[in-house]
Enzyme design. Sequence first.
Site, PDB file in Angstrom:
ATOM      1  N   ASP B  27      78.382  51.284  57.643  1.00 44.26           N
ATOM      2  CA  ASP B  27      79.724  51.785  57.355  1.00 44.26           C
ATOM      3  C   ASP B  27      79.759  52.268  55.909  1.00 44.26           C
ATOM      4  OD1 ASP B  27      82.348  52.418  57.609  1.00 44.26           O
ATOM      5  OD2 ASP B  27      83.071  50.359  57.884  1.00 44.26           O
ATOM      6  N   ASP B 120      82.130  58.251  59.365  1.00 48.31           N
ATOM      7  CA  ASP B 120      81.536  57.407  58.328  1.00 48.31           C
ATOM      8  C   ASP B 120      80.991  56.080  58.838  1.00 48.31           C
ATOM      9  OD1 ASP B 120      83.953  56.320  58.940  1.00 48.31           O
ATOM     10  OD2 ASP B 120      84.543  55.912  56.871  1.00 48.31           O
ATOM     11  N   GLU B 121      80.779  55.953  60.133  1.00 47.31           N
ATOM     12  CA  GLU B 121      80.166  54.708  60.598  1.00 47.31           C
ATOM     13  C   GLU B 121      79.361  54.942  61.863  1.00 47.31           C
ATOM     14  OE1 GLU B 121      82.880  51.791  62.252  1.00 47.31           O
ATOM     15  OE2 GLU B 121      84.525  53.213  62.086  1.00 47.31           O
TER      16      GLU B 121
END
Lengths: 376, 421
Positions: B27, B120-121
């Site tokens: 993350d 973003d993860e």
Amino acid sequence: MRFRVDRDVLAEAVTWTARSLPTRPPVPVLAGVRLEADANGLVQLSSFDYEVSARSEIAADVVEAGTVLVSGRLLAEISRALPAKPVDVVLEGSKVTVTCGASRFTLLTMPVEDYPALPAMPAVVGTIAGPELTEAVAQVTVAASRDDTLPLLTGVRMEIEGEKITLLATDRYRLALRELSWTPATPGHESIALVRARTLSDAAKSLGSSEQVTVALSTGAGVDLIGFEAGGRHTTSLLVDGDYPAVRRLFPDETPIHAVVSRQALTEASRRVALVAERNTSIRLAFSEGQVVLNAGQGDDAQASEALEAALTGEDITVAFNPQFLLDGLGALSTEFVRMSFTHPNKPVEFTGQAALDGDDDSSYRYLLVPIRFAS
Amino acid sequence: MSRGPLRRGPRPDWGSDESHCGILHVDMDAFFASVELVRRPHLRGRPVIVGGESRGVVLAATYEARAFGVHSAMPMAQARRMCPQAIVLPPDQAAYRAASVAVMAILGQVTALVEKVSVDEAFLDVSGARRRLGSPTVIAEQIRERVRRELDLPCSVGIASTKFVAKLASGMAKPDGVLLIPRAATVPFLHSLPVGSLWGVGERTEAALARWGITTVAQLADSEVATVQRAVGKVAGAHLHDLAWGRDPRPVTPVRQEKSIGAESTLPEDTADRSVLETHLVSLADRTATQLRERGLVARTVSLKVRSADFRTLTRSRTLGVPTDTAREVSLAARELLAGVDLGGQAVRLVGVRAEGLTASTTRPLTLEESVDDGHAPQRRAEQAMDEVRRRFGAGAVRAASVVDATSRTSTILEPPGDLS
């Protein structure tokens, strides 16, 4: 107002006049049917929702002339449910009583003065044979769009050139074109109108049983209206506004390949095979010499196939269709055979009717359908 | 980024047994803000917020800003009040997408088993990479080191035996850390948490559980399944109870089918003027359709989201006759939906357009016109030309004439980071 009328006559006229009344009208009076009885023994029924108007006339024993406005839906339901006896319709104060045999109904009236004036019937432009109109309209409206985000395509384009009328409709995936002859009021009359498919098929269904249907049209100046009249029934509708796309060019100029198949057999086989074609999937038709093989479903899904006799001219070809669109096209034809004309597996296919296996096709009705691309 | 308060104090140690812990959750830390800091290094160490300028919400905040209580999804006005000295930057979605692609490329070199959850993860299943690359903690450090060295971006990694525990662990590892939850420690770890930390427990579920006296995962685990089901529904109840005992059989699935694509924008000022709203819909539909074409997808359903000034949100959706990827059709459907919305006299604060029911565009049927003209209908052609112009000259290079004035001052967010929603 007071009149007596035959129950069947009343029920039929009210049902027809009230058929297109809105369920939730913007103003309450628009849900009404206006009854106008005159001293000459005529009762005129009318309805109007600012787009579509309907008027019908029936003969009755008018004791006292007068005009009332009552709920169209309710009056239609009541008159259909009445026993087969004479019906008395009487205005008493602000209520209308409908008496038939031992049944008695009391209906509230709405203010007649609030009811909008119906548009006048435009000038007559010609007449069409009722059954032919009904058939032609059914054949083209099948291809009209039902998507209100594209209002233009919910219409049927009507092109009048002398003694020929062409009806055209498309939802962008199929295109139907029907040519029929009629009798123009003035020779060489030419005009173009875009009529809502729903209105047109409604008018054709309800008036098509008459031998002749009169068509009235006003375009260009003022309000664009189309009107139909048959057997004492008049209906008018606003035309759809806008420029219809140039769709005629979509028909192929040349079709090097064509196949002729029994329409009935192909329809039934398509229905069966389509059972395994899930939403958005296609039914494939592989034509080779003497036969067509239908199949649907692939991979791990359920599959079906069926072979039929087919007379193929030209190279072998395989096309895939949306099953419903295919069935719509086959259903719009009434001939013994269907001819499917091809240029390429990914190009539109033209459907026409054909009376005999080795005859010519009848190009007065053409249904053009775009195939679904498939990985071969 | 996490919405929770910044964790203080030392990270608890749950042990170091890495066997059976093949799932990594990577993350990015304060992703949008971190990307901004790469090109604005002079802002490092200062509170930085990315989000809509005057109104709108916080999309990302640096840890310096979070120390003041700022968190993502917070209204910008509130964030400014909490941290007046913060530097507010407008979002640059193109830059974030580019950074996201670069991060995912690094993850893709570790293993093919990468499941991208949002920009973003991502989850990685590294159980098969032990021989080649080392233990999961070694791999996690390698990833963090490469992302830091090549992209100058911080990220945190959670390591566990299941996806949802790995996700919880990465949240605990922040900022810029790694946390391993050995399989044997999974249940004790979970039972140390409030129920709101569980995946899928939002404010409403939390409140529903609280009415039954369930506020911690431990209490959830000790409750009868039937009780939990009565509180939150049959399916969700059984699922949450399983999670409370660490049961999560979902594998890391590399190709994650996107369920929907959309764009929304908080208006520069509340308005009840439908023509203004329609103009916004045109631009939102354009962004949505651009994304659809970029990903080779078509949508069968278009949904409209309207949030009124009193923060009531309603959504309406409409299924199209035929799937589409053109802005014109998306905006027509959205406009139709808007026409059916009764605003009840309320002004509108936010509008959004979402494309759902996505399938590969190769399944989209061609129209007669496209088929005759070899796949080029004028509308699609025009929009494809716009795609090309934007690729060469940037996202703002071309847009519909009707939206030029109205949208120049709005903040339009395209793909918010996953845990915002």
